[in-house]
Scaffold this active site. Structure first.
Site, short mmCIF file in Angstrom:
data_model
loop_
_atom_site.label_atom_id
_atom_site.label_comp_id
_atom_site.label_asym_id
_atom_site.label_seq_id
_atom_site.Cartn_x
_atom_site.Cartn_y
_atom_site.Cartn_z
N CYS A 199 -3.54 9.83 -7.26
CA CYS A 199 -3.15 10.73 -6.19
C CYS A 199 -4.17 11.81 -5.99
O CYS A 199 -4.60 12.18 -4.93
CB CYS A 199 -1.71 11.03 -6.39
SG CYS A 199 -1.17 12.52 -5.39
N CYS A 230 -3.97 10.06 -2.45
CA CYS A 230 -3.10 10.83 -1.33
C CYS A 230 -4.12 12.25 -1.35
O CYS A 230 -4.29 12.65 0.07
CB CYS A 230 -1.76 11.31 -2.05
SG CYS A 230 -0.84 10.06 -3.12
N LYS A 270 -7.66 11.99 0.56
CA LYS A 270 -7.46 10.94 1.52
C LYS A 270 -6.60 12.08 2.60
O LYS A 270 -7.28 11.90 3.74
CB LYS A 270 -6.34 9.94 1.17
CG LYS A 270 -5.85 9.10 2.25
CD LYS A 270 -4.44 9.54 2.88
CE LYS A 270 -3.24 9.38 1.90
NZ LYS A 270 -2.74 7.91 1.61
N LYS A 271 -5.57 12.70 2.31
CA LYS A 271 -5.04 13.56 3.37
C LYS A 271 -5.93 14.70 3.90
O LYS A 271 -5.91 15.02 5.09
CB LYS A 271 -3.76 14.20 2.86
CG LYS A 271 -2.99 14.87 3.78
CD LYS A 271 -1.75 14.35 4.56
CE LYS A 271 -1.25 15.18 5.75
NZ LYS A 271 -0.24 15.93 5.43
N ALA A 322 -7.12 -4.88 4.70
CA ALA A 322 -6.11 -4.51 5.67
C ALA A 322 -4.85 -4.00 5.05
O ALA A 322 -3.84 -3.68 5.82
CB ALA A 322 -5.62 -5.82 6.29
N SER A 323 -5.19 -3.29 3.78
CA SER A 323 -4.11 -2.49 3.16
C SER A 323 -4.14 -1.14 3.75
O SER A 323 -4.76 -0.81 4.74
CB SER A 323 -4.40 -2.31 1.75
OG SER A 323 -5.73 -1.68 1.70
N TYR A 324 -3.32 -0.37 3.53
CA TYR A 324 -3.10 0.86 4.09
C TYR A 324 -4.44 1.86 3.51
O TYR A 324 -4.70 2.44 4.24
CB TYR A 324 -1.85 1.81 3.69
CG TYR A 324 -1.49 2.30 2.40
CD1 TYR A 324 -2.10 3.38 2.15
CD2 TYR A 324 -1.03 1.59 1.52
CE1 TYR A 324 -1.83 3.91 0.98
CE2 TYR A 324 -0.88 2.05 0.37
CZ TYR A 324 -1.29 3.38 -0.17
OH TYR A 324 -0.98 4.00 -1.45
N VAL A 325 -4.87 1.34 2.24
CA VAL A 325 -6.06 2.01 2.01
C VAL A 325 -6.98 1.72 2.69
O VAL A 325 -7.88 2.70 3.45
CB VAL A 325 -6.32 1.94 0.60
CG1 VAL A 325 -7.51 2.45 0.19
CG2 VAL A 325 -5.16 2.12 -0.41
N ALA A 326 -7.43 0.55 3.15
CA ALA A 326 -8.55 0.08 4.24
C ALA A 326 -8.22 0.92 5.45
O ALA A 326 -9.29 1.35 5.83
CB ALA A 326 -8.57 -1.44 4.27
N GLU A 384 -6.57 3.53 6.34
CA GLU A 384 -6.54 5.08 6.31
C GLU A 384 -8.29 5.52 6.18
O GLU A 384 -8.73 6.34 6.97
CB GLU A 384 -5.76 5.67 5.17
CG GLU A 384 -4.51 5.51 5.19
CD GLU A 384 -3.56 6.11 4.11
OE1 GLU A 384 -2.44 6.39 4.34
OE2 GLU A 384 -4.24 6.13 2.84
N GLY A 443 -7.05 -4.31 -2.32
CA GLY A 443 -5.83 -4.49 -3.39
C GLY A 443 -6.21 -3.71 -4.69
O GLY A 443 -7.29 -3.30 -4.82
N ASP A 447 2.74 2.74 -10.74
CA ASP A 447 2.13 1.62 -10.27
C ASP A 447 1.90 0.48 -11.28
O ASP A 447 1.91 -0.48 -10.72
CB ASP A 447 0.83 2.02 -9.63
CG ASP A 447 0.76 3.25 -8.31
OD1 ASP A 447 1.80 3.51 -8.09
OD2 ASP A 447 -0.36 3.12 -8.10
N HIS A 486 13.51 20.98 20.74
CA HIS A 486 12.50 20.74 21.94
C HIS A 486 11.66 21.90 22.04
O HIS A 486 11.80 23.03 21.69
CB HIS A 486 13.52 20.86 23.18
CG HIS A 486 12.64 20.57 24.35
ND1 HIS A 486 12.11 19.47 24.58
CD2 HIS A 486 12.41 21.37 25.70
CE1 HIS A 486 11.57 19.44 25.90
NE2 HIS A 486 11.80 20.27 26.49
N GLU A 544 12.23 14.98 18.27
CA GLU A 544 13.61 15.02 18.85
C GLU A 544 13.74 13.38 19.48
O GLU A 544 14.70 13.07 20.02
CB GLU A 544 13.46 16.12 20.08
CG GLU A 544 12.77 15.89 21.11
CD GLU A 544 12.77 16.87 22.32
OE1 GLU A 544 13.75 17.28 22.55
OE2 GLU A 544 11.82 17.33 22.75
#
Lengths: 462, 620
Positions: free
Chosen positions: A24, A29, A32-33, A164-168, A170, A255, A297, A435, A440
């Site tokens: 992470c 994370c 990456k973020k 096609a993973s979220y890692v790919a 992102e 993966g 993991d 608002h 919302e």
């Protein structure tokens, strides 16, 4: 309690290594973020003139400067972790561990020096590492993974992301956002395990932002050309044809594999899943050996997410100290995919809800919406979409929430709590909106899929 | 002032016949032409007798109606103001030149002869439908007339239209002293939430441009901001919303008139457009949703030289060095974004910031603004504003006095923005004519928990309600639910509890539930536990800014299983963060549930899943 932490980062095939803190902090994370944020800032720079800021376009990006800033921040976290351990009198060993027997591990330093440690309880939290498609010629020699991308000193240039993973997605997302020519090659569907309608909106948005997609394709060979470029050969599974392309970088994101192989688990009698190689655990996180535990993991059937690992670890420590009996609740874990248009979700996907409860018992409320900030910036909001999956029977318990749009993580967190508290559709609808925010819109989902009414944005509030 | 005071309320009661009362008195004939007066009179009452006090045949007709126990409205032409004008109007409208003239349910019966004849033939009785229908018109022009086309009014119109109701929306924007006016949609769309959030976004983008250098973007050293460009973009968007609302009303077959509504009698309202043209409409029910407008100081020069939030968002020139007067959220939000786009901003505060909000949070907001260059002058109030030089912007001199004594100070600004509060638009609606009670001091309308005023067929929603929240989504919710109760047999009432809100100051503040002060007051200090934590958004680490400024706080009721009674967050995207937690509060969230919820990593909102330090402990 007398505690020791044994941590060792095996360098990636490209030689990348990092400090204390795990995936992470070092290669997940956090970097990456931050790089996702760099890409978002690129979008904001383009928005700024619409809002009156005099910024000459286009603005170029300096990878080197960004990477240095990100890497320095990560290093400060490594340091912080070490200090924290010291403050709490936890002994830290930078050694590579393997089991000698069920109470003893052997650690080897970088220099080859061996240390034996014995303990009453042992927690395995070794995580996972990216998988290489070693059957593909040139994959290991020329490709990199997410273990390397965040530590590159120079821009990766034109990049092929395989997977096609979220890692790919992102990684491909932020590379595109930083102005790099980026291609994603995927064999089948994006974001397997996630809601598939949401997943296709995620990739649709990415395509609209310039990410290229090679769908139903699988690479067969990577060769290095004399000029240093990488020539990738792939098969188009639809046409059966072979194609070729040249890239500066090839990133494998197909993966991850659990870090269990070098632990000599058999010396302690710890069972793993023959398919995933992950460690089998019970609700108390105990392995087949009762005083040996596995979290994160590396444990079979657990979500591969930092906050679940953290909470599982905390709860386990409290149980081991006799402070509490609470066990980890792995249901309704929220998560967010930081693709250019962020995707936050909690609970069941539409497919999963249908499978568990039957289509006739599930009501799905949905809406497309336009974030206010997009209007002046003249941004396209075609993929900003929210979906709430509920039981059909009143009071229509919420089974899952899916949010695609800016700040999806911030939006999803509170609703995750609501779902934890057993929120019904009625209760969410009775919540007054804030608002003007995107969140919302969740409290205004009035159109059910079953009704067949148009869920697109109308411009009429209320 | 209405045309026909006093009499009308008395006409209504069904049984006892009314004493004759001539319609004279202080009616302000000046404001209305005689034809309109007459029309209004005829339109407003079931039975109208136009008469002269000395006329014999008139007396006979009056006697007839008395004998039938039918109340009537009497207009003695000879005693009314502008008698000649009225007589002329009578002949123009009815082609009758002599009195009496009798109208029943807006239909002319005629003079003495025709009226007696109609009685003898029973036509009059039939027309009167003497079956206890209280003499009201057989049918109204509309099922519902909504006064005010803002968030609440339009939401009610949209919902009511679903049930095939005939609806009229009257909306009219009285220009500001500065001359600013706008289109359909009310405060939120035109001079509130929407332009405010967009200009806040402009300021955030200014920060983003600064941050982006640290993230590797090659931006030149100084980036200038162009007020006109921003304002034009914002106003274009608002224009599209105004248009969208009109189209949406039309699609739903809701009638819209850009006219000022004033009650002129029971179930009757007069609509005056910007050319002074008047029309009278009747409806079974009415909804007042007129909202509020900014308050002025009442000091020399305020209306001449100062602007309000009604003017700021469409100001055709950059306001320059600005003094913001007030400490309301409007004041701080405006000060925040003006500073964010690079202007020199000073806030003059009489006492505390953000009255009614959690003061711990309010002070943190103030500190953050101060650190980002907003100047605060505390415990002073302006007593005079003078123009030094006209221009766009000009130069103004502001004299202010200390609240503690006589000390005065002077300052020079290009713009003075007043944001000292808002007043309900209820005093010029003719509410006294129909007997709707308002709070004399505040002008606000007290309503039941079903948004009903003391006059059963008149409802009110939105910012004009007494003791309710002044928030767009609340007005919308109230409007929708009201329409559902009126026309769809629903019994769901608007829940004004635990309404979340966000203040879009540079550091955004999201809140839901009780402030710490209110919680202490309600439960006692020993019975609440406050958990809190500062946090540093990951995105701010790279530019290395504002560490230990973002703050999360929850207030729990110890005696009720540590149920969360207050939620407060100071940080980026506070609104996005707060919304979901508001839903959770609705479901009775406890601290334990909060602790057992998994965070989303790495986002700001996850801080709430790991709060462990109590304020009581003094820990950090």
């Amino acid at each position: 309690m007398k505690v020791a932490v044994v941590d060792y980062v095996e360098p990636s095939p490209r030689g990348t290594r990092w400090g204390l803190g795990g995936t992470c902090v070092n290669v997940g994370c956090i970097p990456k973020k931050l790089i996702h944020q760099a890409a978002l800032l690129g979008g904001m720079i383009r928005d700024a003139p619409h809002y009156g800021w005099d910024v000459a376009q286009p603005v170029l990006h300096d990878w080197r400067k960004m990477a240095e800033a990100v890497q320095n921040y990560v290093k400060s976290l490594n340091w912080g972790h070490r200090v924290q351990l010291q403050d709490r009198k936890v002994k830290y060993f930078n050694i590579k561990a393997s089991f000698v027997n069920e109470h003893t591990i052997c650690g080897v330093t970088k220099g080859g020096k061996e240390t034996l440690l014995s303990a009453e309880h042992i927690v395995i939290a070794t995580g996972g590492r990216p998988r290489y498609p070693t059957h593909i010629e040139g994959a290991l020699e020329y490709g990199i993974t997410s273990d390397d991308i965040f530590w590159l000193k120079e821009s990766p240039g034109k990049t092929l992301v395989v997977g096609a993973s979220y890692v790919a997605l992102e990684c491909a997302g932020f590379l595109t956002g930083l102005g790099l020519d980026t291609t994603v090659m995927m064999r089948s569907i994006p974001l397997r395990g996630f809601d598939q309608q949401m997943s296709s909106l995620v990739t649709e948005y990415m395509a609209s932002q310039g990410t290229r997609f090679l769908k139903h394709c699988t690479p067969s060979r990577v060769q290095k050309l004399p000029d240093g470029q990488l020539q990738v050969t792939w098969e188009d599974l639809t046409s059966g044809r072979e194609n070729m392309g040249t890239f500066s970088t090839v990133l494998w994101a197909i993966g991850r594999i659990p870090e269990t192989r070098s632990l000599n688990l058999e010396n302690a009698g710890i069972n793993t899943s023959p398919n995933s190689q992950k460690i089998l655990v019970d609700a108390q996180e105990a392995t087949s050996v009762p005083h040996i535990y596995a979290i994160g993991d590396v444990a079979e059937g657990r979500p591969e997410l930092t906050p679940t690992a953290i909470m599982a670890g905390k709860l386990l420590a409290r149980r081991l100290c006799g402070q509490s009996l609470d066990v980890m609740d792995y249901s309704n874990v929220p998560t967010t995919v930081f693709t250019p248009l962020e995707y936050g979700c909690v609970g069941l996907s539409e497919e999963e809800a249908m499978a568990r409860h039957g289509e006739e018992h599930v009501e799905v409320y949905h809406a497309y919406y336009k974030p206010l900030e997009f209007t002046v910036a003249e941004r396209d909001a075609s993929q900003c979409y929210i979906k709430m999956v509920c039981l059909r029977k009143p009071p229509q318990l919420v089974l899952g929430l899916h949010f695609l749009g800016p700040n999806a993580g911030e939006v999803t967190q509170g609703f995750a709590l609501g779902i934890k508290c057993g929120a019904s559709y009625e209760q969410v609808m009775r919540t007054v909106g804030i608002h003007p925010t995107c969140a919302e819109e969740v409290a205004k989902l009035r159109i059910s899929k079953r009704s067949g009414l148009d869920p697109t944005v109308t411009g009429w509030r209320g | 002032p209405s045309l026909l005071p006093l009499l009308l309320a008395k006409v209504h009661p069904p049984s006892p016949p009314l004493p004759e009362r001539p319609a004279t008195g202080s009616t302000s004939a000046r404001v209305l032409d005689p034809r309109a007066r007459l029309r209004a009179c005829i339109d407003s009452h079931p039975v109208v007798i136009l008469s002269k006090s000395t006329c014999e045949r008139c007396a006979e007709v009056k006697k007839l109606f008395k004998s039938m126990c039918v109340p009537y409205f009497l207009l003695e032409l000879d005693q009314a103001e502008d008698a000649r004008g009225l007589e002329r109007a009578l002949s123009e409208l009815t082609s009758e030149t002599d009195v009496p003239v009798v109208f029943v349910k807006r239909r002319k019966i005629g003079g003495h002869g025709p009226t007696l004849k109609a009685y003898q033939e029973g036509r009059l009785q039939k027309l009167l439908e003497m079956n206890g229908s209280e003499g009201l018109p057989e049918s109204y022009d509309y099922d519902l007339i909504i006064v005010g086309g803002g968030s609440g009014g339009l939401a009610a119109a949209k919902e009511a239209a679903k049930y095939d109701k005939k609806i009229l929306v009257l909306d009219f924007v009285t220009p500001t002293p500065h001359g600013t006016r706008w289109g359909l949609g009310g405060t939120c769309v035109n001079v509130g939430c929407i332009p405010k959030k967009l200009m806040h976004q402009a300021a955030l983008l200014g920060q983003a441009v600064q941050d982006s250098r640290n993230y590797g973007w090659k931006i030149e050293e100084t980036v200038k901001h162009d007020w006109d460009k921003m304002t034009e973009a914002v106003q274009n968007y608002i224009g599209s919303l105004n248009w969208g609302y009109r189209v949406a009303l039309r699609e739903r077959k809701v009638t819209y008139e850009n006219a000022y509504g004033q009650f002129v009698g029971p179930h009757r309202i007069k609509a005056t457009n910007n050319k002074g043209k008047e029309k009278i409409y009747t409806a079974e029910k009415f909804l007042i949703a007129t909202g509020e407008r900014p308050r002025y100081l009442g000091i020399p020069g305020d209306k001449e030289f100062c602007i309000s939030s009604d003017d700021l968002f469409s100001l055709p020139y950059c306001p320059g060095k600005t003094l913001v007067v007030g400490a309301s959220y409007v004041a701080l939000e405006c000060a925040g974004f003006l500073a964010g786009i690079g202007l020199d901003v000073t806030v003059m505060v009489r006492s505390i910031l953000l009255r009614g909000f959690d003061q711990d949070m309010a002070n943190k907001i103030g500190e953050h603004m101060e650190e980002h260059g907003v100047k605060f002058i505390k415990q002073f109030i302006p007593i005079k504003v003078e123009q030094i030089e006209a221009g766009t912007p000009g130069r103004l001199r502001v004299v202010a006095q200390s609240t503690s004594g006589g000390e005065t100070i002077e300052g020079e600004y290009n713009t003075v923005l007043l944001a000292i509060g808002r007043d309900a638009c209820t005093r010029k609606l003719g509410l006294e004519t129909v007997g709707v009670k308002i709070n004399d001091k505040t002008g606000k309308i007290p309503v039941t928990d079903e948004e009903q005023t003391n006059v059963p067929y008149i409802y009110a929603i939105g910012d004009i309600l007494e003791g309710k929240l002044e928030l767009t989504p609340v007005a919308i919710q109230a409007g929708r639910l009201l329409a559902q109760r009126l026309y769809a047999g629903s019994n769901i009432k608007c829940d004004y509890e635990n309404v979340p809100t966000t203040v879009f100051t540079p550091l955004e503040y999201g809140a839901c539930g009780l402030s710490e002060e209110k919680a202490v007051e309600k439960f006692g200090e020993e019975n609440i536990e406050v958990y809190h934590s500062y946090f540093w958004p990951l995105e701010w680490t790279i530019p290395s800014r504002d560490n230990n400024k973002c703050y999360a706080k929850i207030i729990c009721n110890i005696k009720d299983n540590e149920r969360v009674v207050g939620f407060h967050v100071l940080g980026p995207n506070a609104g996005e963060v707060t919304q979901g937690f508001a839903a959770a509060l609705k479901c009775g969230l406890t601290k334990m549930q909060l602790d057992s919820t998994i965070g989303i990593h790495p986002v700001c909102a996850e801080v709430f899943t790991t709060l462990s330090v109590t304020k009581r402990s003094g820990g950090s």
